[in-house]
Design a protein around this motif. Sequence first.
Motif, PDB file in Angstrom:
ATOM      1  N   GLY A 177       0.813  -1.217   0.000  1.00 34.85           N
ATOM      2  CA  GLY A 177       0.000   0.000   0.000  1.00 34.85           C
ATOM      3  C   GLY A 177       0.839   1.255   0.000  1.00 34.85           C
ATOM      4  O   GLY A 177       2.064   1.201   0.129  1.00 34.85           O
ATOM      5  N   ARG A 178       0.165   2.360  -0.190  1.00 34.04           N
ATOM      6  CA  ARG A 178       0.842   3.666  -0.211  1.00 34.04           C
ATOM      7  C   ARG A 178      -0.063   4.725   0.374  1.00 34.04           C
ATOM      8  O   ARG A 178      -1.282   4.665   0.213  1.00 34.04           O
ATOM      9  N   LYS A 179       0.567   5.696   0.984  1.00 34.93           N
ATOM     10  CA  LYS A 179      -0.193   6.857   1.476  1.00 34.93           C
ATOM     11  C   LYS A 179      -0.144   7.953   0.411  1.00 34.93           C
ATOM     12  O   LYS A 179       0.553   7.811  -0.585  1.00 34.93           O
ATOM     13  N   GLY A 180      -0.856   9.039   0.659  1.00 34.36           N
ATOM     14  CA  GLY A 180      -0.695  10.201  -0.222  1.00 34.36           C
ATOM     15  C   GLY A 180      -1.674  10.275  -1.388  1.00 34.36           C
ATOM     16  O   GLY A 180      -1.287  10.645  -2.492  1.00 34.36           O
ATOM     17  N   PHE A 181      -2.938   9.923  -1.157  1.00 33.42           N
ATOM     18  CA  PHE A 181      -3.934  10.034  -2.226  1.00 33.42           C
ATOM     19  C   PHE A 181      -5.063  10.979  -1.823  1.00 33.42           C
ATOM     20  O   PHE A 181      -5.333  11.180  -0.643  1.00 33.42           O
ATOM     21  N   THR A 182      -5.707  11.547  -2.830  1.00 30.99           N
ATOM     22  CA  THR A 182      -6.849  12.429  -2.617  1.00 30.99           C
ATOM     23  C   THR A 182      -8.019  11.896  -3.437  1.00 30.99           C
ATOM     24  O   THR A 182      -7.815  11.436  -4.565  1.00 30.99           O
ATOM     25  N   VAL A 183      -9.231  11.941  -2.863  1.00 33.74           N
ATOM     26  CA  VAL A 183     -10.422  11.538  -3.621  1.00 33.74           C
ATOM     27  C   VAL A 183     -11.241  12.782  -3.938  1.00 33.74           C
ATOM     28  O   VAL A 183     -11.510  13.597  -3.052  1.00 33.74           O
ATOM     29  N   ILE A 184     -11.640  12.908  -5.176  1.00 34.13           N
ATOM     30  CA  ILE A 184     -12.587  13.952  -5.546  1.00 34.13           C
ATOM     31  C   ILE A 184     -13.901  13.225  -5.841  1.00 34.13           C
ATOM     32  O   ILE A 184     -13.951  12.367  -6.732  1.00 34.13           O
ATOM     33  N   ALA A 185     -14.923  13.527  -5.042  1.00 38.78           N
ATOM     34  CA  ALA A 185     -16.193  12.786  -5.147  1.00 38.78           C
ATOM     35  C   ALA A 185     -17.279  13.697  -5.695  1.00 38.78           C
ATOM     36  O   ALA A 185     -17.471  14.814  -5.223  1.00 38.78           O
ATOM     37  N   ILE A 186     -17.980  13.199  -6.710  1.00 37.82           N
ATOM     38  CA  ILE A 186     -19.016  14.004  -7.371  1.00 37.82           C
ATOM     39  C   ILE A 186     -20.360  13.304  -7.230  1.00 37.82           C
ATOM     40  O   ILE A 186     -20.463  12.092  -7.468  1.00 37.82           O
ATOM     41  N   TYR A 187     -21.374  14.073  -6.840  1.00 38.48           N
ATOM     42  CA  TYR A 187     -22.715  13.502  -6.742  1.00 38.48           C
ATOM     43  C   TYR A 187     -23.651  14.315  -7.625  1.00 38.48           C
ATOM     44  O   TYR A 187     -23.620  15.548  -7.640  1.00 38.48           O
ATOM     45  N   LYS A 188     -24.465  13.625  -8.417  1.00 46.07           N
ATOM     46  CA  LYS A 188     -25.449  14.338  -9.230  1.00 46.07           C
ATOM     47  C   LYS A 188     -26.675  13.438  -9.416  1.00 46.07           C
ATOM     48  O   LYS A 188     -26.534  12.274  -9.806  1.00 46.07           O
ATOM     49  N   ASP A 189     -27.840  14.002  -9.136  1.00 52.47           N
ATOM     50  CA  ASP A 189     -29.080  13.234  -9.315  1.00 52.47           C
ATOM     51  C   ASP A 189     -29.194  12.735 -10.747  1.00 52.47           C
ATOM     52  O   ASP A 189     -28.909  13.492 -11.685  1.00 52.47           O
ATOM     53  N   ASN A 190     -29.582  11.487 -10.914  1.00 56.82           N
ATOM     54  CA  ASN A 190     -29.782  10.912 -12.251  1.00 56.82           C
ATOM     55  C   ASN A 190     -28.527  10.842 -13.110  1.00 56.82           C
ATOM     56  O   ASN A 190     -28.607  10.821 -14.331  1.00 56.82           O
ATOM     57  N   MET A 191     -27.393  10.810 -12.460  1.00 55.58           N
ATOM     58  CA  MET A 191     -26.140  10.760 -13.229  1.00 55.58           C
ATOM     59  C   MET A 191     -26.125   9.574 -14.193  1.00 55.58           C
ATOM     60  O   MET A 191     -25.637   9.667 -15.318  1.00 55.58           O
ATOM     61  N   ASN A 192     -26.688   8.453 -13.742  1.00 51.98           N
ATOM     62  CA  ASN A 192     -26.579   7.244 -14.564  1.00 51.98           C
ATOM     63  C   ASN A 192     -27.333   7.341 -15.893  1.00 51.98           C
ATOM     64  O   ASN A 192     -27.081   6.587 -16.815  1.00 51.98           O
ATOM     65  N   SER A 193     -28.259   8.295 -16.014  1.00 47.76           N
ATOM     66  CA  SER A 193     -28.973   8.382 -17.291  1.00 47.76           C
ATOM     67  C   SER A 193     -28.394   9.482 -18.185  1.00 47.76           C
ATOM     68  O   SER A 193     -28.867   9.702 -19.302  1.00 47.76           O
ATOM     69  N   GLU A 194     -27.383  10.160 -17.692  1.00 48.09           N
ATOM     70  CA  GLU A 194     -26.812  11.251 -18.495  1.00 48.09           C
ATOM     71  C   GLU A 194     -25.602  10.744 -19.297  1.00 48.09           C
ATOM     72  O   GLU A 194     -24.580  10.369 -18.730  1.00 48.09           O
ATOM     73  N   VAL A 195     -25.742  10.705 -20.620  1.00 49.88           N
ATOM     74  CA  VAL A 195     -24.674  10.154 -21.460  1.00 49.88           C
ATOM     75  C   VAL A 195     -23.464  11.110 -21.481  1.00 49.88           C
ATOM     76  O   VAL A 195     -23.622  12.313 -21.625  1.00 49.88           O
ATOM     77  N   GLY A 196     -22.268  10.536 -21.272  1.00 56.69           N
ATOM     78  CA  GLY A 196     -21.039  11.338 -21.416  1.00 56.69           C
ATOM     79  C   GLY A 196     -20.649  12.144 -20.188  1.00 56.69           C
ATOM     80  O   GLY A 196     -19.732  12.959 -20.256  1.00 56.69           O
ATOM     81  N   TYR A 197     -21.336  11.913 -19.061  1.00 52.42           N
ATOM     82  CA  TYR A 197     -21.044  12.725 -17.868  1.00 52.42           C
ATOM     83  C   TYR A 197     -19.616  12.456 -17.356  1.00 52.42           C
ATOM     84  O   TYR A 197     -18.846  13.382 -17.099  1.00 52.42           O
ATOM     85  N   VAL A 198     -19.273  11.157 -17.245  1.00 51.20           N
ATOM     86  CA  VAL A 198     -17.942  10.800 -16.729  1.00 51.20           C
ATOM     87  C   VAL A 198     -16.862  11.228 -17.723  1.00 51.20           C
ATOM     88  O   VAL A 198     -15.766  11.642 -17.345  1.00 51.20           O
ATOM     89  N   LYS A 199     -17.213  11.171 -18.996  1.00 60.81           N
ATOM     90  CA  LYS A 199     -16.241  11.576 -20.029  1.00 60.81           C
ATOM     91  C   LYS A 199     -15.819  13.031 -19.804  1.00 60.81           C
ATOM     92  O   LYS A 199     -14.656  13.386 -19.983  1.00 60.81           O
ATOM     93  N   ARG A 200     -16.798  13.856 -19.395  1.00 61.12           N
ATOM     94  CA  ARG A 200     -16.474  15.273 -19.158  1.00 61.12           C
ATOM     95  C   ARG A 200     -15.472  15.424 -18.019  1.00 61.12           C
ATOM     96  O   ARG A 200     -14.560  16.228 -18.078  1.00 61.12           O
ATOM     97  N   LEU A 201     -15.678  14.596 -16.991  1.00 62.60           N
ATOM     98  CA  LEU A 201     -14.754  14.630 -15.854  1.00 62.60           C
ATOM     99  C   LEU A 201     -13.338  14.252 -16.320  1.00 62.60           C
ATOM    100  O   LEU A 201     -12.347  14.920 -15.991  1.00 62.60           O
ATOM    101  N   LEU A 202     -13.285  13.186 -17.121  1.00 65.20           N
ATOM    102  CA  LEU A 202     -11.975  12.730 -17.578  1.00 65.20           C
ATOM    103  C   LEU A 202     -11.297  13.749 -18.486  1.00 65.20           C
ATOM    104  O   LEU A 202     -10.075  13.904 -18.468  1.00 65.20           O
ATOM    105  N   SER A 203     -12.118  14.470 -19.255  1.00 65.98           N
ATOM    106  CA  SER A 203     -11.488  15.460 -20.139  1.00 65.98           C
ATOM    107  C   SER A 203     -10.957  16.655 -19.329  1.00 65.98           C
ATOM    108  O   SER A 203      -9.959  17.248 -19.704  1.00 65.98           O
ATOM    109  N   VAL A 204     -11.602  16.972 -18.207  1.00 64.26           N
ATOM    110  CA  VAL A 204     -11.034  18.031 -17.349  1.00 64.26           C
ATOM    111  C   VAL A 204      -9.662  17.569 -16.828  1.00 64.26           C
ATOM    112  O   VAL A 204      -8.677  18.309 -16.868  1.00 64.26           O
TER     113      VAL A 204
END
Length: 444
Positions: free
Chosen positions: A293-320
């Motif tokens: 294991g390793r220390k030194g990580f950060t989690v960025i957590a995003i919550y959005k209602d109905n995220m699962n029905s929105e096409v391309g939502y995660v793609k936007r995160l990855l492009s940022v």
Amino acid sequence: MGVKVAKFGGSSVADAIQMTKVRDIIMSDPERRYIVVSAPGKRFAEDSKLTDLLYLCKTHIEHNVPFHQVFQVIWDRFKIMIMNLGLDLDIDPYFIEIRENLMNGASNDYIASRGEYLSAVLAANFFGFDFVDPKDCIFFDANGKFMPEETNEALTKELAKHERAVLPGFYGAKPDGSIKTFSRGGSDITGALVARAVDAEVYENWTDVSGFLMADPRIVENAKPISRVTYKELRELSYMGASVLHDEAIFPVKGANIPINIRNTNQPEHPGTVIVGEDSSEGTDEIITGISGRKGFTVIAIYKDNMNSEVGYVKRLLSVLENYNISFEHLPSGIDTVSVVISSQRLEGILGDLLEDIQKKMSPDTLEVHSNLALIATVGHGMIKRQGVSATLFTALYQAGVNIRMIDQGSSEMNIIVGVEEADFETAIKAIYKAFVEEKTLTK
Ligand code: ASP
């Protein structure tokens, strides 16, 4: 008779006492015919590695500071070694030539490679083996990119001419003959290339530890040694923790299905760890192979209602993330949530801007950041299709009072990764080790 290739690291060739151990190891098995050596390493904790001293000579020259004193330290180390071994070898002409080249603007790679070069000249003389210079058989293109097939052909041809040989690790040459080194620790790669070229039955990598342990001994006292591990498991374990072997050393031998055996020059009777292609759990009663294991990580957590029905939502995160040139370690997701786990170091100085961009491009309902996360990987082939592994792991963490912040299991079922508070890191590793290895809550 089979052929074994043995590579000895810096601490194994650090002085005359270590070199004598190396010779005894080689002489005890006539199949050890091709030997790769590193530059002499540290003899004691505060000592310098020879490669570092060589780089230092170059830095002196670049800053117009006299380098002769540092150079003399290197020269003397070899002279003392030769004297203590009682060798009939005049090393002075080699040093005079290197000094000459240094003063005439020799490259960084050339100077860095001389530790291995001199180490192999000395070792070949001591063992009575031929000396083979990798500048004639390990090739890089003009841009410095390693050329595996050309190298394999040339190495195979060259080594066929030698019954027994010593080769310096760490370097080869470009088409114009100039020296090019691998990245630091690269003698491991040379050893693997030689093993592939002679189709060795095993690639022995001799160092100062008796292979890998199931957990970091600074956390788990008396952690058990790992006798067999697959290349894949090793990748998972070393990605997370300290690594004994250069990452790139695995590829040449993996393709040729040659096992790597990590051995200890100071404890040659110990069988060490064997790295193999196929199932590593055969013949052991362990369900897991190791924990790291390793220390030194950060989690960025995003919550959005109905995220699962929105096409391309995660793609936007990855492009940022892509815009910031940030790679992520994990991407756990739920129905309306997605999180990214990123090395905290990568976020230094840019976290504020990154969050602003995520906010702008994704309009999440909530956006949270948790830092001080540690990741722990529990790895093992024995876990595949085995019921009760996660239950054992999570019960162990629950009983130790560790809160799990993230869970990720690869589809290979070969590892389970959990994210915990950094403050719980050691407790969590101890608890997992205790459950699987000491108490064997789950049996095979
Ligand atoms: N001597 C080189 C280094 O210190 C290469 C090696 O030891 O593998 O990185």
